[in-house]
Structure formats: C-alpha cells, structure tokens
Design an enzyme around this catalytic site. Structure first.
Site, PDB file in Angstrom:
ATOM      1  N   HIS A  73       0.850  -1.193   0.000  1.00 18.23           N
ATOM      2  CA  HIS A  73       0.000   0.000   0.000  1.00 18.23           C
ATOM      3  C   HIS A  73       0.880   1.236   0.000  1.00 18.23           C
ATOM      4  CE1 HIS A  73       0.880  -0.537   4.239  1.00 18.23           C
ATOM      5  NE2 HIS A  73       0.246   0.567   4.594  1.00 18.23           N
TER       6      HIS A  73
ATOM      7  N   ASP B 201       5.850   4.412   4.955  1.00 12.87           N
ATOM      8  CA  ASP B 201       6.790   3.440   5.530  1.00 12.87           C
ATOM      9  C   ASP B 201       6.871   2.154   4.704  1.00 12.87           C
ATOM     10  OD1 ASP B 201       4.119   3.188   6.499  1.00 12.87           O
ATOM     11  OD2 ASP B 201       4.784   1.815   8.060  1.00 12.87           O
TER      12      ASP B 201
ATOM     13  N   ASP C 282      -0.331  -3.863   5.809  1.00 18.33           N
ATOM     14  CA  ASP C 282      -0.919  -3.693   7.131  1.00 18.33           C
ATOM     15  C   ASP C 282      -2.365  -4.213   7.089  1.00 18.33           C
ATOM     16  OD1 ASP C 282       1.482  -2.372   7.394  1.00 18.33           O
ATOM     17  OD2 ASP C 282       0.635  -0.422   7.767  1.00 18.33           O
TER      18      ASP C 282
END
Lengths: 304, 304
Positions: free
Chosen positions: A61, A65, A213
């Site tokens: 995504h 980070d 995530d």
C-alpha cells in the site's frame, strides 16, 4: 522459494534498530522484494544482495513506511547499469508516485520495467504473475487505505523418481518426465506399473503469505488456510487493542489467533510500533494462541 | 550559527559509509537542514537531534539523492506530534514532490508548514528569509537541472562593552544598547566619548555557503567572496574532469581553486562519487590549491 530476509521490521516511525517495512524472498538465485520503506537500498547493500537479481517488487500500500525507499532503489538500479527487466506490482497510484519523482528530477530509468497497478477488491486469491518456479497471488487486506497482501507460492514440484525401481522395471529414459508428473507406466507386454511404485511424493511446495498492514476481522483470509508461512503485522500489544482498531492495525495476540485458525505451519510477526524497544512480550502474546511463531528482526534470515 | 553536522557526504549512489546529501546547521539551539537524501531521518535520530528544533529546510535541487528523505522526515515530524512551524525552501517542483506523496498515502501533515519555491535564475545573492539571528540567501548553481546554493549568515553582532570604561565614564545603563550598536556617548558636560573607547569590535559573524551540486565555471560565485565557510561538492578527482564536465559536477582540484579565488576561511568538500572508498587523495587535491580544506565525513561535527 528458499528463504526470507527481513530488511525492515518497523512501522511508521523508524528506529535505529528497525527500518520500515521491507522483505526479500530468495527463490532460485533471484529475489522478490516486498515493500520498500526508506533505507531499503542501504540495507540491501549492507547485506550484499546483488541488485540486478531482484526481479519483482510487490508493494502492499501507499503509506510512506512501505514505499519511500522505492524511488531511490530503482534510481540506483539504473545508475548501476541494470539491463534486465523489473516488474513492480502495487495499488493504483504507485505509478504516479514513481513517475512524479523521476519527472521532477528530469531523469529516467535506463532499463525495462513494468508497473502493474491494482484497484479492485480481491476477497479471494487473484493470480497476478508467475515465474518458472513460483506463482504470485494478490488479495485485499483491511486497512485505512487500499492495501494488498501477497501469496508467493512454489509451483507443485515433480515427484521424486526411485532410481532402483526404474532400473528394476526397465523404464526408458524418455518416460521419466511424465512419470515425474505422476503417470503410470505401461510396459511393452501390456503390464501397468503404477506410479507409486516408481516415485516418492515431491517435496512439499513452500508458500509465503505477506499480510501487512491489516486490521484482522472475522472470517478474513480463509483462502490462506494451510499456507506454510504466514507473515502478519503485529503492530501493537493486545492491551492497545483500541489503538489497533482505530489505526486499522492488529495486535500480536490477534495474529496468533489468525495463524491458529488458518492452520499455517509458521507465523512470523513484525511491523512493530516504534514505542517498543523489545518485542519479546509481543512474541509471547502471539504464542499464547499459536506456538510456532517467530518475531522477526531486521537482517534476520529465515530458511524455509 | 555554531556548528555544522554532516548527515550525508555521499552522492547519487549511497554506500554503507556515506549517506546521500544532508547537512545540519545549528544556530542558537535551532537547526537548519540543508538537503535531505534518503535515510536522513534515521541519521538525525541516531545523532539524537530533537526533531522539532528543525525550523528550516533548504533543498538545493530535485535530484533524488538530495530529496528522497524528505517525505519520510516530515511525515515523522507529524507522527511525533509536532506543532511548531516548518519552512521548506526549494526549486519549483518540491511542493509537487511532497504533496504527491501525501496525497497518495491519503495522509496529511498535522502541523503548520510553508513551502517556498524558486524558479528564477539568481546570479547574485537573493534574500529569502531570516530569523532573529541569521539571514538566508539563495543563489543559482550550474547543474543539469535547476539548482540553488544557500548562504546562511549570522546577522552583525553587537560590539562588546568594555566594563571598566563604562564605569570610568559613568555611562548610564539606558545607553548601553545604543553604544553596543556603535554610538558615541555625549556626557552631560557636552564631552563626547567616542565609541571606540567604550567597546571592542564584535565577534565576527559566521557565514556558511552551501554549493552542491555545481559545475564550477569562470567568474562564478564571486558574491561569496570572503565567506567564512564554503562547502563545495567535489564529486570527482581531477583525472576524471571529463566525467565531471559531462555530469555537471566539479573536481576536488577545482573546488580548491574556487576557495582560493573567493578567499574564504575554510573549504569543506563532500558529495564524493560512490567509486571512492577513501577520500584522502581528494582532500590532497583540493589542498594543492587551498590549504585550509576539510574533507567532510558522515556524522562529523564541525564547530564554527
């Protein structure tokens, strides 16, 4: 696929011991890079990974980070004179991210590359590519922005020939390949030699599922059942479940429950919040629900 | 300005010992960041620099090795709960670079910031801002893409009062500030006490000129004459002058000539090509033309 090399096990706030997300899967002397947080190219260099052996990059995504190391890495590929093809997979927008950086610097990549973008919701595994040895499948995760997981799976391996049996039954060389694939053998006298007398079962194919995530939800990711390795983010301890819910992350405890439900062989956790210096207690939390858990560390190598 | 902290002394290809370009100037407990290559935030963290003390960021140009650390750094500022203002200066396009990253990640910066862009050619010093203590001036460099240098200069300091003289001439407290600024004192009897009897010259104001990346040319940068510190890129050794010309960089030898011509106090060189493991011979090359040269290293602190 032979091993996992953890390049970064941190999350949004990098620490001096944990880079942001990046992992490398080695497969038959090539490498697949999953996510590419800031500093990934230095980590690769530090570990002496040959850059031009990286053939595929999978981006989960567009949070920083997971992608801020990407322009620098591929720019370095180019400066080092790369000539071989690179495939970059990721959510819609990854092309704009890369191309904006190169447009503004008035530079370009001097090697062939393709950027393959996704924007659909995949509630089941969706095949996106393959190599001679492996297949790549994508699936949707549950996060604040569009986010994908990746399943990297070895293709079914051929059965192992039993040398002595082949000699005993006088199997001609030309038949060996079909027998490896599971075929029986019909002798010239009409006799049929069943495959199971000639071969042993193949080494089981490794599968590696990357989920980061993700806010774990009910009945999620069932299609990963029986995967050998499951990497799942464990950003928080379970006492911070509220924050996990709010930020659409998961706790180590929840990752353990999921691994147990999916009946995987090994659970790997990572993407730890910057608030944690040590992660032993996150490991213990996950282990309460799934014993065979590894809390990954930067630069760790996990042989499959 | 009190010191320079070198965060990255490398160029386009980072090495394990040299990060890409980034420097920090400390001034009265605040910091100015100049350029922000990939990995800058980790370097800052490593050196325990308080992030919210960084008030200004100056970007020279939009090549990746000078900006790829910027989105990650300011995103970290935001995650850490920064509330104070940040000013980012750079060539036109820096805003698009930053805003594309944040748009795609569907995130935003939770603190006040301004991005000040330049697109003109500045053949002389051009004032772009100031603080209570320092002024910031920009000037054009000579590179493949639009590129700016920055001159950070302390404001003129007040003259130093001679305590004994003030007492001797009975100077009232209220006059001290104007005397510090250079005024004479007129006593009630009409007598004039010249300033030079009451004060000593101020500590000379530090000026720091940052020139990277730049292909040195004839009659260039003359407005930097007499600057205290000149940082100039020295990407190549002089034997590679052809490559330096082609890539619009300079050699260490040329940087020495320039420093000599500009009559600065100290020359700092950096932005070394990734081909060099040691840079002693680059230092020696520069020293042939300008003795007071320092070849900067990552994490080096230079007290002004």
């Amino acid at each position: 696929v032979e091993k996992l090399i953890v390049l970064g096990s941190g999350s949004a706030l990098p620490t001096t011991t944990r880079n942001p997300s990046a992992q490398l899967i080695k497969s038959n002397s090539y490498y697949y890079l999953i996510d590419c947080g800031e500093g990934t190219q230095l980590r690769l260099r530090d570990l002496k990974i040959p850059f031009n052996r990286i053939t595929h990059i999978f981006i989960s995504h567009l949070h920083g980070d997971h992608i801020y190391g990407l322009p620098g890495l591929i720019s370095t590929f180019s400066l080092l004179g790369r000539t071989n093809d690179l495939k970059i997979f990721g959510p819609k927008g990854i092309k704009e991210f890369i191309q904006t950086a190169f447009k503004l610097s008035e530079s370009y990549l001097a090697f062939p590359y393709q950027i393959i973008e996704f924007e659909d919701q995949y509630n089941d595994l969706h095949l996106i590519g393959e190599t001679k040895h492996d297949t790549f499948q994508i699936f949707s995760l549950n996060h604040r922005i569009k986010c994908y997981g990746y399943l990297i799976k070895e293709k079914a391996k051929p059965r192992k020939l039993i040398k002595e049996a082949l000699e005993e039954y006088n199997i001609p060389l030309a038949y060996r390949n079909v027998i490896k694939q599971g075929a029986d053998f019909q002798a010239s006298n009409g006799e049929i030699i069943p495959n199971k007398l000639l071969t042993l079962p193949p080494k089981s194919a490794i599968s590696y599922a990357y989920c980061s995530d993700n806010r774990i939800k009910e009945e999620q990711l069932l299609f990963l059942k029986g995967s050998k390795y499951l990497y799942h983010e464990a950003t928080f301890e379970h006492e911070l479940l509220d924050i996990a819910k709010k930020t659409m992350h998961s706790t180590a405890y929840e990752a353990g429950i999921l691994a147990n439900k999916l009946n995987v062989n090994t659970l790997l956790i990572g993407h730890y919040s910057g608030r944690y210096t040590k992660v032993d207690f996150l490991l213990n939390e996950a282990k309460q629900n799934f014993k065979n858990t590894i809390a990954v560390k930067d630069k760790q190598v996990i042989e499959f």
